[in-house]
Design a protein around this motif. Structure first.
Motif, PDB file in Angstrom:
ATOM      1  N   PRO A 506      55.247  78.381  69.476  1.00 25.68           N
ATOM      2  CA  PRO A 506      54.971  78.285  70.921  1.00 25.68           C
ATOM      3  C   PRO A 506      53.481  78.342  71.244  1.00 25.68           C
ATOM      4  CG  PRO A 506      56.817  79.764  70.522  1.00 25.68           C
ATOM      5  CD  PRO A 506      56.217  79.449  69.187  1.00 25.68           C
ATOM      6  N   VAL A 507      52.736  79.144  70.480  1.00 27.54           N
ATOM      7  CA  VAL A 507      51.292  79.227  70.682  1.00 27.54           C
ATOM      8  C   VAL A 507      50.640  77.887  70.366  1.00 27.54           C
ATOM      9  CG1 VAL A 507      49.155  80.320  69.891  1.00 27.54           C
ATOM     10  CG2 VAL A 507      51.215  81.702  70.241  1.00 27.54           C
ATOM     11  N   ARG A 508      51.044  77.281  69.256  1.00 34.03           N
ATOM     12  CA  ARG A 508      50.435  76.001  68.883  1.00 34.03           C
ATOM     13  C   ARG A 508      50.835  74.898  69.854  1.00 34.03           C
ATOM     14  NH1 ARG A 508      50.833  73.669  62.901  1.00 34.03           N
ATOM     15  NH2 ARG A 508      53.063  73.725  63.356  1.00 34.03           N
ATOM     16  N   ILE A 509      52.062  74.939  70.353  1.00 35.35           N
ATOM     17  CA  ILE A 509      52.476  73.938  71.340  1.00 35.35           C
ATOM     18  C   ILE A 509      51.558  73.998  72.564  1.00 35.35           C
ATOM     19  CG2 ILE A 509      54.295  73.352  72.995  1.00 35.35           C
ATOM     20  CD1 ILE A 509      56.327  74.104  70.809  1.00 35.35           C
ATOM     21  N   TRP A 510      51.334  75.205  73.069  1.00 36.90           N
ATOM     22  CA  TRP A 510      50.473  75.370  74.240  1.00 36.90           C
ATOM     23  C   TRP A 510      49.039  74.935  73.933  1.00 36.90           C
ATOM     24  CZ3 TRP A 510      50.312  75.676  79.228  1.00 36.90           C
ATOM     25  CH2 TRP A 510      49.158  76.146  79.859  1.00 36.90           C
ATOM     26  N   LYS A 511      48.519  75.369  72.793  1.00 31.12           N
ATOM     27  CA  LYS A 511      47.145  75.013  72.432  1.00 31.12           C
ATOM     28  C   LYS A 511      46.999  73.517  72.195  1.00 31.12           C
ATOM     29  CE  LYS A 511      45.554  79.416  70.476  1.00 31.12           C
ATOM     30  NZ  LYS A 511      45.015  80.086  69.260  1.00 31.12           N
ATOM     31  N   SER A 512      48.016  72.888  71.614  1.00 29.93           N
ATOM     32  CA  SER A 512      47.950  71.444  71.358  1.00 29.93           C
ATOM     33  C   SER A 512      47.942  70.666  72.665  1.00 29.93           C
ATOM     34  CB  SER A 512      49.131  71.004  70.488  1.00 29.93           C
ATOM     35  OG  SER A 512      49.064  71.585  69.199  1.00 29.93           O
ATOM     36  N   ILE A 513      48.750  71.097  73.625  1.00 30.13           N
ATOM     37  CA  ILE A 513      48.760  70.437  74.936  1.00 30.13           C
ATOM     38  C   ILE A 513      47.393  70.558  75.597  1.00 30.13           C
ATOM     39  CG2 ILE A 513      49.735  70.529  77.263  1.00 30.13           C
ATOM     40  CD1 ILE A 513      52.394  71.365  75.974  1.00 30.13           C
ATOM     41  N   ASP A 514      46.803  71.753  75.534  1.00 24.59           N
ATOM     42  CA  ASP A 514      45.471  71.962  76.112  1.00 24.59           C
ATOM     43  C   ASP A 514      44.428  71.124  75.377  1.00 24.59           C
ATOM     44  OD1 ASP A 514      43.525  73.511  77.810  1.00 24.59           O
ATOM     45  OD2 ASP A 514      42.852  74.187  75.840  1.00 24.59           O
ATOM     46  N   PHE A 515      44.549  71.042  74.055  1.00 27.62           N
ATOM     47  CA  PHE A 515      43.637  70.246  73.233  1.00 27.62           C
ATOM     48  C   PHE A 515      43.703  68.778  73.635  1.00 27.62           C
ATOM     49  CE2 PHE A 515      42.492  67.884  69.408  1.00 27.62           C
ATOM     50  CZ  PHE A 515      41.411  68.598  68.907  1.00 27.62           C
ATOM     51  N   LEU A 516      44.927  68.258  73.774  1.00 22.87           N
ATOM     52  CA  LEU A 516      45.106  66.866  74.168  1.00 22.87           C
ATOM     53  C   LEU A 516      44.559  66.613  75.573  1.00 22.87           C
ATOM     54  CD1 LEU A 516      48.701  66.344  72.745  1.00 22.87           C
ATOM     55  CD2 LEU A 516      46.645  65.121  72.005  1.00 22.87           C
ATOM     56  N   ALA A 517      44.740  67.582  76.459  1.00 23.50           N
ATOM     57  CA  ALA A 517      44.230  67.437  77.827  1.00 23.50           C
ATOM     58  C   ALA A 517      42.708  67.381  77.835  1.00 23.50           C
ATOM     59  CB  ALA A 517      44.729  68.590  78.692  1.00 23.50           C
ATOM     60  N   GLN A 518      42.066  68.208  77.006  1.00 20.24           N
ATOM     61  CA  GLN A 518      40.602  68.193  76.938  1.00 20.24           C
ATOM     62  C   GLN A 518      40.082  66.847  76.438  1.00 20.24           C
ATOM     63  OE1 GLN A 518      38.492  71.733  75.360  1.00 20.24           O
ATOM     64  NE2 GLN A 518      40.517  72.663  75.158  1.00 20.24           N
ATOM     65  N   ILE A 519      40.737  66.304  75.417  1.00 19.21           N
ATOM     66  CA  ILE A 519      40.300  65.007  74.896  1.00 19.21           C
ATOM     67  C   ILE A 519      40.540  63.916  75.938  1.00 19.21           C
ATOM     68  CG2 ILE A 519      40.832  63.240  73.172  1.00 19.21           C
ATOM     69  CD1 ILE A 519      41.157  65.413  71.129  1.00 19.21           C
ATOM     70  N   ALA A 520      41.679  63.984  76.630  1.00 13.17           N
ATOM     71  CA  ALA A 520      41.940  63.012  77.694  1.00 13.17           C
ATOM     72  C   ALA A 520      40.892  63.105  78.792  1.00 13.17           C
ATOM     73  CB  ALA A 520      43.339  63.242  78.278  1.00 13.17           C
ATOM     74  N   GLY A 521      40.315  64.300  78.964  1.00 14.22           N
ATOM     75  CA  GLY A 521      39.275  64.491  79.964  1.00 14.22           C
ATOM     76  C   GLY A 521      37.889  64.101  79.499  1.00 14.22           C
ATOM     77  N   GLY A 522      37.766  63.594  78.262  1.00 15.97           N
ATOM     78  CA  GLY A 522      36.488  63.098  77.775  1.00 15.97           C
ATOM     79  C   GLY A 522      35.769  63.983  76.782  1.00 15.97           C
ATOM     80  N   ALA A 523      36.426  65.017  76.254  1.00 16.76           N
ATOM     81  CA  ALA A 523      35.779  65.913  75.298  1.00 16.76           C
ATOM     82  C   ALA A 523      35.491  65.203  73.985  1.00 16.76           C
ATOM     83  CB  ALA A 523      36.660  67.142  75.049  1.00 16.76           C
ATOM     84  N   ASN A 524      34.480  65.675  73.284  1.00 18.03           N
ATOM     85  CA  ASN A 524      34.102  65.136  71.983  1.00 18.03           C
ATOM     86  C   ASN A 524      34.833  65.859  70.867  1.00 18.03           C
ATOM     87  OD1 ASN A 524      32.058  63.276  72.861  1.00 18.03           O
ATOM     88  ND2 ASN A 524      30.706  65.029  73.198  1.00 18.03           N
ATOM     89  N   GLY A 525      35.032  65.143  69.762  1.00 17.71           N
ATOM     90  CA  GLY A 525      35.436  65.780  68.526  1.00 17.71           C
ATOM     91  C   GLY A 525      34.215  66.075  67.683  1.00 17.71           C
ATOM     92  N   GLY A 526      34.430  66.589  66.477  1.00 18.79           N
ATOM     93  CA  GLY A 526      33.324  66.837  65.562  1.00 18.79           C
ATOM     94  C   GLY A 526      32.712  68.213  65.718  1.00 18.79           C
ATOM     95  N   PRO A 527      31.594  68.472  65.024  1.00 22.93           N
ATOM     96  CA  PRO A 527      30.937  69.777  65.093  1.00 22.93           C
ATOM     97  C   PRO A 527      30.133  69.948  66.378  1.00 22.93           C
ATOM     98  CG  PRO A 527      29.674  68.310  63.696  1.00 22.93           C
ATOM     99  CD  PRO A 527      30.921  67.557  64.081  1.00 22.93           C
ATOM    100  N   GLN A 528      29.877  71.186  66.735  1.00 24.37           N
ATOM    101  CA  GLN A 528      28.979  71.457  67.867  1.00 24.37           C
ATOM    102  C   GLN A 528      27.540  71.231  67.404  1.00 24.37           C
ATOM    103  OE1 GLN A 528      28.043  75.529  68.914  1.00 24.37           O
ATOM    104  NE2 GLN A 528      28.361  75.080  71.089  1.00 24.37           N
ATOM    105  N   LEU A 529      26.787  70.462  68.156  1.00 26.70           N
ATOM    106  CA  LEU A 529      25.385  70.165  67.832  1.00 26.70           C
ATOM    107  C   LEU A 529      24.488  70.780  68.890  1.00 26.70           C
ATOM    108  CD1 LEU A 529      25.686  66.378  66.879  1.00 26.70           C
ATOM    109  CD2 LEU A 529      25.919  68.366  65.379  1.00 26.70           C
ATOM    110  N   ILE A 530      23.381  71.401  68.446  1.00 29.41           N
ATOM    111  CA  ILE A 530      22.429  72.017  69.374  1.00 29.41           C
ATOM    112  C   ILE A 530      21.016  71.592  68.991  1.00 29.41           C
ATOM    113  CG2 ILE A 530      21.499  74.165  70.291  1.00 29.41           C
ATOM    114  CD1 ILE A 530      24.138  75.507  69.736  1.00 29.41           C
ATOM    115  N   LEU A 531      20.285  71.063  69.967  1.00 30.85           N
ATOM    116  CA  LEU A 531      18.889  70.695  69.778  1.00 30.85           C
ATOM    117  C   LEU A 531      18.025  71.818  70.340  1.00 30.85           C
ATOM    118  CD1 LEU A 531      16.947  68.361  68.888  1.00 30.85           C
ATOM    119  CD2 LEU A 531      16.923  67.683  71.304  1.00 30.85           C
ATOM    120  N   HIS A 532      17.207  72.422  69.469  1.00 27.77           N
ATOM    121  CA  HIS A 532      16.293  73.494  69.867  1.00 27.77           C
ATOM    122  C   HIS A 532      14.857  72.975  69.846  1.00 27.77           C
ATOM    123  CE1 HIS A 532      19.349  76.710  69.315  1.00 27.77           C
ATOM    124  NE2 HIS A 532      19.745  75.982  68.295  1.00 27.77           N
TER     125      HIS A 532
END
Length: 540
Positions: A506-532
């Motif tokens: 049930p936890v993964r079902i909820w997290k997967s739905i949220d994950f899919l929603a974030q990607i549908a909203g334009g989120a990036n995959g891959g590592p977090q990149l930071i320019l300092h």
């Protein structure tokens, strides 16, 4: 036959084959989540190991030879298949030789090599069905579903790497061994031996599957009281494995010194984040990895399958334990990687299919409540695996941070020559890099090492930062990366992260739905990149 019986018989003949249609649906959807991701990141190359297959096949084309040039894992199966596909594609669609076309545009060749892996991944679904259907057609259906939508298998089916081809080969070996125990006929022994040989040309640990053939020959011979078959057919299997391996890749024998060197080198220490555990630590790592990827319900059904096999004295299910051999053997190695666990995970997945089938049959004899409980558990587990598999597809289709950052940096005119950059960043997309080789702590401040010119920017990747911050055996690197984290941030490219995994469905079902929603909203995959900004450099 009476006139009354005839219409009933015709209706039965016209009745749709529900298991067959369900299998077709599983194969089609399983293929979609695999082939849909083969364009991941292209034209950038984001995976550290794919070059071995792609450049190996191009080298073969340039030499007009069917002998792969590299022996790393050894990767020969997919390198040779890619070579054949490259030649066909170049002749039919490219209008030139593979090496000439590769020099102009590498992306199609990476996609074709990945398609080879996806094909073997999809074929694994069918092989899994035939394994399970050796016991019952419905068990075959659950086996196909388990292999089709186990998230790590979906993920690695989009990479030009040998892990999924190895799974395909091991499944072939298990199928041959199961059917040999049931029928004790030569064709199935030949199939099992060919499966091991195919696996060896993909990845050396496939040799562990020879134990499956040995067990099959011994069990079948004892059950039929034909004890003489143990040495005769055992020796024949050894000859067939060696013969098939030589036929597929004779260079493994001709250049055995290269093979021996790679066997030692691949087990070397020094892979940051993948060493430091003993046998028990590695074994626990793989067990916990499966629990998080498969879920507790799959584990419960796998236990039920094992119990059903023992109680029913199903000796023809012993080949399903092949993954245990890989678990014990691979845990001996000094390194541990999630993908190395894929052949191990075959065992609990196939046992879970057998266990689900046994639990459903048992519950059907005991009333509505047990049947509902088993059905709900199976549905929750299946939904969890499906959503996680589609999350794998979604993250492959989403823009990677390295793509997004590359465009942003180019727009600002920031180049590699202006930047101290990490591995897995736009300036080094597909491999590790150690910032501490160029930067050091000088008077409590991060700066370039002696003899290295100062640059205005530092670009980090979470793929490297996370490793070094946990590397207690590398205090200097750890200190540098920790100090960089304290610097002011110029630009940050956030990521949705990795596909959610949890032992609790049930936890993964909820997290997967949220994950899919974030990607549908334009989120990036891959590592977090930071320019300092490098300390002491002027701002734009």
């Amino acid at each position: 036959m009476s006139a009354v019986d005839a219409p009933l018989t015709r209706r039965r003949l016209r009745r749709p084959d529900l298991v067959g249609w369900a299998l077709l649906s599983i194969v089609v959807v399983g293929a979609i989540v695999r082939f849909g991701g083969i364009g991941w990141g292209l034209p950038l190359q984001l995976h550290a190991d794919e070059w071995v297959v792609v450049e190996g096949a191009i080298d073969m084309a340039q030499r007009n030879s069917f002998a792969p040039p590299f022996f790393f894992r050894p990767d020969h199966l997919e390198t040779q298949l890619s070579y054949i596909i490259y030649q066909a594609w170049s002749y039919l669609f490219g209008g030139g030789s593979p090496e000439a076309l590769f020099a102009v545009d590498q992306a199609p060749f990476y996609a074709l090599a990945r398609a080879t892996t996806a094909t073997l991944g999809t074929a694994s679904i069918v092989v899994a069905y035939f394994i399970g259907s050796s016991y019952a057609r419905t068990a075959g259906l659950w086996s196909a579903f388990a292999i089709a939508f186990f998230p790590p298998l979906v993920e690695h089916s989009r990479y030009a790497t040998p892990d999924v081809p190895l799974v395909f080969a091991v499944l072939l070996t298990i199928l041959g061994a199961v059917r040999y125990i049931q029928r004790e006929s030569w064709p199935w022994l030949v199939l099992a031996s060919a499966g091991v040989a195919i696996g060896i040309t993909a990845k050396y640990p496939a040799v562990a599957a020879t134990s499956t053939i040995a067990v099959a020959v011994i069990v079948a011979s004892i059950r039929s009281r034909q004890y003489w078959r143990i040495p005769v057919r055992g020796a024949a299997a050894i000859v067939m494995v060696l013969g098939f391996t030589f036929a597929l890749s004779p260079t493994l024998f001709i250049n055995f010194s290269e093979v021996r060197a790679q066997l030692f080198q691949q087990n070397s220490t020094g892979h940051l984040g993948a060493d430091g555990l003993d046998w028990s630590g590695n074994a626990l790592f793989y067990a916990s990895s499966f629990l998080s990827s498969g879920g507790i319900i799959v584990v419960l059904f796998a236990a039920a399958g094992l119990i059903a096999a023992v109680v029913g004295r199903r000796w023809d299910m012993t080949p399903l334990l092949t993954g245990v051999v890989f678990w014990v053997a691979i845990s001996v190695l000094t390194l541990h990687w999630d993908r190395w666990g894929l052949p191990m995970f075959i065992t609990p997945l196939l046992l879970a299919a057998v266990g689900l089938d046994a639990a459903w049959r048992w519950s059907s004899l005991r009333g509505r409540t047990p049947r509902v409980v088993v059905g709900v558990l199976a549905a929750v587990s299946g939904l969890s695996l499906l959503l996680a598999s589609f999350a794998q597809l979604a993250v492959a289709l989403a823009p990677d941070t390295r793509e997004t950052a590359a465009a942003g940096l180019a727009a600002r005119g920031i180049e590699a020559d202006d930047t101290f950059y990490d591995g897995y960043t736009p300036f080094n997309t597909d491999g590790p890099r150690n910032l501490a080789a160029e930067l050091a702590i000088v008077d409590g401040v991060v700066g370039p090492r002696e003899g290295i010119d100062p640059l205005p920017y530092i670009l980090t990747s979470s793929s490297m930062v996370d490793r070094y911050l946990l590397a207690e055996n590398k205090p200097e690197e750890q200190a540098v990366y920790a100090a960089i984290q304290q610097l002011p941030i110029d630009t940050e490219w956030d990521s949705v992260g990795i596909v959610p995994a949890s032992p609790w469905e049930p936890v993964r079902i909820w997290k997967s739905i949220d994950f899919l929603a974030q990607i549908a909203g334009g989120a990036n995959g891959g590592p977090q990149l930071i320019l300092h900004r490098t300390p002491g450099t002027p701002s734009e």
